[in-house]
Write a protein that holds these residues in place. Sequence first.
Motif, PDB file in Angstrom:
ATOM      1  N   ARG A  31       0.789  -1.229   0.000  1.00  0.00           N
ATOM      2  CA  ARG A  31       0.000   0.000   0.000  1.00  0.00           C
ATOM      3  C   ARG A  31       0.818   1.274   0.000  1.00  0.00           C
ATOM      4  N   MET A  32       2.117   1.178   0.275  1.00  0.00           N
ATOM      5  CA  MET A  32       2.978   2.355   0.312  1.00  0.00           C
ATOM      6  C   MET A  32       4.419   1.933   0.086  1.00  0.00           C
ATOM      7  N   VAL A  33       5.295   2.927  -0.045  1.00  0.00           N
ATOM      8  CA  VAL A  33       6.723   2.638  -0.167  1.00  0.00           C
ATOM      9  C   VAL A  33       7.405   2.898   1.171  1.00  0.00           C
ATOM     10  N   TYR A  34       8.573   2.297   1.333  1.00  0.00           N
ATOM     11  CA  TYR A  34       9.350   2.405   2.568  1.00  0.00           C
ATOM     12  C   TYR A  34      10.798   2.689   2.202  1.00  0.00           C
ATOM     13  N   ILE A  35      11.441   3.570   2.960  1.00  0.00           N
ATOM     14  CA  ILE A  35      12.849   3.885   2.759  1.00  0.00           C
ATOM     15  C   ILE A  35      13.675   3.037   3.713  1.00  0.00           C
ATOM     16  N   ASN A  36      14.602   2.262   3.139  1.00  0.00           N
ATOM     17  CA  ASN A  36      15.447   1.401   3.958  1.00  0.00           C
ATOM     18  C   ASN A  36      16.403   2.281   4.769  1.00  0.00           C
ATOM     19  N   PRO A  37      16.288   2.248   6.103  1.00  0.00           N
ATOM     20  CA  PRO A  37      17.110   3.131   6.939  1.00  0.00           C
ATOM     21  C   PRO A  37      18.605   2.825   6.877  1.00  0.00           C
ATOM     22  N   ASP A  38      18.971   1.609   6.500  1.00  0.00           N
ATOM     23  CA  ASP A  38      20.385   1.247   6.413  1.00  0.00           C
ATOM     24  C   ASP A  38      20.997   1.615   5.069  1.00  0.00           C
ATOM     25  N   GLU A  39      20.166   1.869   4.068  1.00  0.00           N
ATOM     26  CA  GLU A  39      20.667   2.180   2.738  1.00  0.00           C
ATOM     27  C   GLU A  39      20.562   3.661   2.377  1.00  0.00           C
ATOM     28  N   CYS A  40      19.676   4.386   3.029  1.00  0.00           N
ATOM     29  CA  CYS A  40      19.477   5.809   2.743  1.00  0.00           C
ATOM     30  C   CYS A  40      20.752   6.596   3.071  1.00  0.00           C
ATOM     31  N   VAL A  41      21.151   7.461   2.146  1.00  0.00           N
ATOM     32  CA  VAL A  41      22.371   8.261   2.340  1.00  0.00           C
ATOM     33  C   VAL A  41      22.049   9.706   2.714  1.00  0.00           C
ATOM     34  N   ASP A  42      20.806   9.972   3.080  1.00  0.00           N
ATOM     35  CA  ASP A  42      20.420  11.283   3.599  1.00  0.00           C
ATOM     36  C   ASP A  42      20.572  12.402   2.571  1.00  0.00           C
ATOM     37  N   CYS A  43      20.314  12.105   1.295  1.00  0.00           N
ATOM     38  CA  CYS A  43      20.489  13.133   0.261  1.00  0.00           C
ATOM     39  C   CYS A  43      19.274  14.054   0.154  1.00  0.00           C
ATOM     40  N   GLY A  44      18.089  13.560   0.494  1.00  0.00           N
ATOM     41  CA  GLY A  44      16.884  14.369   0.473  1.00  0.00           C
ATOM     42  C   GLY A  44      16.230  14.553  -0.882  1.00  0.00           C
ATOM     43  N   LYS A  45      16.717  13.903  -1.925  1.00  0.00           N
ATOM     44  CA  LYS A  45      16.140  14.072  -3.255  1.00  0.00           C
ATOM     45  C   LYS A  45      14.711  13.547  -3.341  1.00  0.00           C
ATOM     46  N   CYS A  46      14.345  12.633  -2.482  1.00  0.00           N
ATOM     47  CA  CYS A  46      13.002  12.061  -2.495  1.00  0.00           C
ATOM     48  C   CYS A  46      11.947  13.041  -1.994  1.00  0.00           C
ATOM     49  N   VAL A  47      12.314  13.940  -1.120  1.00  0.00           N
ATOM     50  CA  VAL A  47      11.344  14.837  -0.485  1.00  0.00           C
ATOM     51  C   VAL A  47      10.624  15.728  -1.496  1.00  0.00           C
ATOM     52  N   PRO A  48      11.317  16.513  -2.308  1.00  0.00           N
ATOM     53  CA  PRO A  48      10.591  17.360  -3.252  1.00  0.00           C
ATOM     54  C   PRO A  48       9.901  16.564  -4.363  1.00  0.00           C
ATOM     55  N   ALA A  49      10.329  15.333  -4.593  1.00  0.00           N
ATOM     56  CA  ALA A  49       9.722  14.511  -5.642  1.00  0.00           C
ATOM     57  C   ALA A  49       8.368  13.946  -5.230  1.00  0.00           C
ATOM     58  N   CYS A  50       8.101  13.896  -3.945  1.00  0.00           N
ATOM     59  CA  CYS A  50       6.859  13.299  -3.445  1.00  0.00           C
ATOM     60  C   CYS A  50       5.693  14.277  -3.606  1.00  0.00           C
ATOM     61  N   PRO A  51       4.695  13.929  -4.428  1.00  0.00           N
ATOM     62  CA  PRO A  51       3.571  14.838  -4.639  1.00  0.00           C
ATOM     63  C   PRO A  51       2.602  14.898  -3.458  1.00  0.00           C
ATOM     64  N   ASN A  52       2.763  13.987  -2.512  1.00  0.00           N
ATOM     65  CA  ASN A  52       1.845  13.900  -1.370  1.00  0.00           C
ATOM     66  C   ASN A  52       2.442  14.433  -0.074  1.00  0.00           C
ATOM     67  N   ASP A  53       3.643  14.972  -0.133  1.00  0.00           N
ATOM     68  CA  ASP A  53       4.330  15.441   1.078  1.00  0.00           C
ATOM     69  C   ASP A  53       4.348  14.365   2.159  1.00  0.00           C
ATOM     70  N   ALA A  54       4.666  13.148   1.752  1.00  0.00           N
ATOM     71  CA  ALA A  54       4.642  12.005   2.666  1.00  0.00           C
ATOM     72  C   ALA A  54       6.001  11.694   3.281  1.00  0.00           C
ATOM     73  N   ILE A  55       7.067  12.363   2.831  1.00  0.00           N
ATOM     74  CA  ILE A  55       8.418  12.020   3.273  1.00  0.00           C
ATOM     75  C   ILE A  55       8.982  13.131   4.147  1.00  0.00           C
ATOM     76  N   PHE A  56       9.545  12.704   5.280  1.00  0.00           N
ATOM     77  CA  PHE A  56      10.123  13.641   6.241  1.00  0.00           C
ATOM     78  C   PHE A  56      11.503  13.163   6.664  1.00  0.00           C
ATOM     79  N   TRP A  57      12.365  14.129   6.976  1.00  0.00           N
ATOM     80  CA  TRP A  57      13.644  13.807   7.603  1.00  0.00           C
ATOM     81  C   TRP A  57      13.321  13.330   9.010  1.00  0.00           C
TER      82      TRP A  57
END
Length: 105
Positions: A31-57
Amino acid sequence: MAYVVTDACVDELDKSCVEECPVDCIYEGARMVYINPDECVDCGKCVPACPNDAIFWEHKIPADKALFVDIAVDFFDETEASGGAEDFGPVGRDHPAVAELGGND
């Protein structure tokens, strides 16, 4: 962990964030996507790409969404999804708390 997907993604699965992720760490549940906490490099490129404002630091996540930090950790502990989302493919299920959520209207 750096970024966290929250309930605004449930039943949306736009996946614009996936296209922007340079390390392929955003995995598709049922039903949704998940960001793997061990693989994320903290770049933040996903945040502005999300049309639903669903991603937060994770350090600036609203208090009412904070449970999604633990949901992400648990999801990857339970599914063992790693090594790149494209190669792994859709997980096909969600964290139990997400599976129980009502749909977005």
